[in-house]
Design an enzyme around this catalytic site. Structure first.
Site, PDB file in Angstrom:
ATOM      1  N   GLU A 180      -6.509  -0.318  -6.104  1.00  0.00           N
ATOM      2  CA  GLU A 180      -7.561  -0.597  -5.113  1.00  0.00           C
ATOM      3  C   GLU A 180      -8.702   0.419  -5.205  1.00  0.00           C
ATOM      4  O   GLU A 180      -9.805   0.167  -4.746  1.00  0.00           O
ATOM      5  CB  GLU A 180      -6.958  -0.578  -3.702  1.00  0.00           C
TER       6      GLU A 180
ATOM      7  N   ASP B  76      -1.899 -12.853  -2.334  1.00  0.00           N
ATOM      8  CA  ASP B  76      -0.744 -13.746  -2.168  1.00  0.00           C
ATOM      9  C   ASP B  76      -0.876 -14.462  -0.826  1.00  0.00           C
ATOM     10  O   ASP B  76      -1.827 -14.211  -0.093  1.00  0.00           O
ATOM     11  CB  ASP B  76       0.559 -12.930  -2.222  1.00  0.00           C
TER      12      ASP B  76
HETATM   13  N1  ADE Z   1      -0.498  -6.623   0.782  1.00  0.00           N
HETATM   14  C1  ADE Z   1      -0.675  -7.616  -0.104  1.00  0.00           C
HETATM   15  N2  ADE Z   1       0.100  -8.658   0.184  1.00  0.00           N
HETATM   16  C2  ADE Z   1       0.799  -8.311   1.295  1.00  0.00           C
HETATM   17  C3  ADE Z   1       1.773  -8.973   2.064  1.00  0.00           C
HETATM   18  N3  ADE Z   1       2.213 -10.193   1.753  1.00  0.00           N
HETATM   19  N4  ADE Z   1       2.291  -8.313   3.129  1.00  0.00           N
HETATM   20  C4  ADE Z   1       1.858  -7.070   3.452  1.00  0.00           C
HETATM   21  N5  ADE Z   1       0.955  -6.405   2.740  1.00  0.00           N
HETATM   22  C5  ADE Z   1       0.413  -7.014   1.673  1.00  0.00           C
END
Ligand code: ADE
Length: 257
Positions: A36, A225
């Site tokens: 990041e 995601d």
């Molecule tokens: N960062 C990226 N994806 C995430 C998720 N599914 N839950 C918590 N933090 C995240």
């Protein structure tokens, strides 16, 4: 005559001095993970690196603006420590968090951007045999929300629209907790309880510290995601791209400042 020469010299010095975003202090830019931070660090003319509490803080110029960059680490505790250090040690004038998140809103797809209007700490509350009851005392108002700075929200959103397009840029609530969410039923809870668009593990911690010190902040997240059963696979496929996308929004914001 002497005064005029001094005045001209002073003006010449001012003309070559970089224009900083604010005379009050540098802009603090905080992330949780290396992917990041990497695009931002690559583009920064680092003047000094300071290690505090085993964490490196990079002071320098990014897009001509004075910044302090930090990869604070994963989770609320390290994020809060990083934010407090940016404020207390570097006297930052504002804080931007950039990174990846799980898409919670039905509309937030992988690689979309969410700019925080407000954040909640979704895992703060009481556990009894009857289950978990969320407590809004974790926020800064009676609803448990912590509000980002309106000017930074608009700037981040404008940059997001410019970089990824209006159909892929959103403003809304971000839910923070010390859990990687990979559960569609928990996603439904985050939608129903908080109307969240994204979930992650640091934003509200930075927000609460910034809010306490009255330092303007915003959180920018690119979805890696959908926080469901496929979240682990999705983050390994899209995590780095999403991290760069979010950092690109920050670069654009700095250009516009
Ligand atoms: N960062 C990226 N994806 C995430 C998720 N599914 N839950 C918590 N933090 C995240």
């Amino acid at each position: 005559m002497k005064t005029r020469i001094i005045a001209v010299l002073l003006l010449a010095v001012m003309a070559v001095t970089p224009v900083f975003a604010s005379e009050d202090g540098p802009i603090g830019i905080i992330t949780a993970m290396s992917n990041e931070l990497s695009l931002l660090l690559e583009n920064t003319d680092v003047k000094e690196t300071e290690t505090i509490g085993n964490v490196e803080y990079y002071e320098g110029l990014l897009q001509g603006k004075e910044v302090v960059l930090v990869k604070a680490g994963i989770g609320k505790i390290l994020a809060a420590a990083g934010a407090a250090t940016l404020i207390n040690e570097f006297d930052v004038s504002s804080i931007i968090f950039t990174g990846i998140a799980g898409g919670v809103g039905d509309e937030t797809k992988v690689l979309d951007i969410v700019v925080s209007t407000d954040l909640v700490v979704h895992d703060y509350g009481d556990i009894t045999n009857a289950g978990f009851v969320w407590d809004p005392v974790s926020g800064s108002d009676e609803y448990g929300r912590i509000y980002a700075d309106p000017g930074l929200i608009e700037l981040a959103y404008t940059s997001a629209v410019g970089v990824v397009g209006e159909e892929n840029a959103f403003k809304g609530n971000i839910a923070t907790g010390d859990q990687f969410v990979a559960s569609s039923s928990y996603v439904t809870q985050l939608q129903n309880k908080f109307d969240s668009l994204a979930c992650e593990m640091e934003g509200a911690a930075v927000a609460l510290v910034a809010d306490q010190y009255e330092v303007p902040f915003v959180v920018i997240r690119c979805m890696s995601d959908k926080a469901d059963g496929g979240a682990h696979e999705s983050i390994s496929n899209f995590g780095d791209i999403a991290a760069d996308n979010s950092a690109s929004i920050v670069l654009d914001m700095l250009n516009r400042m």
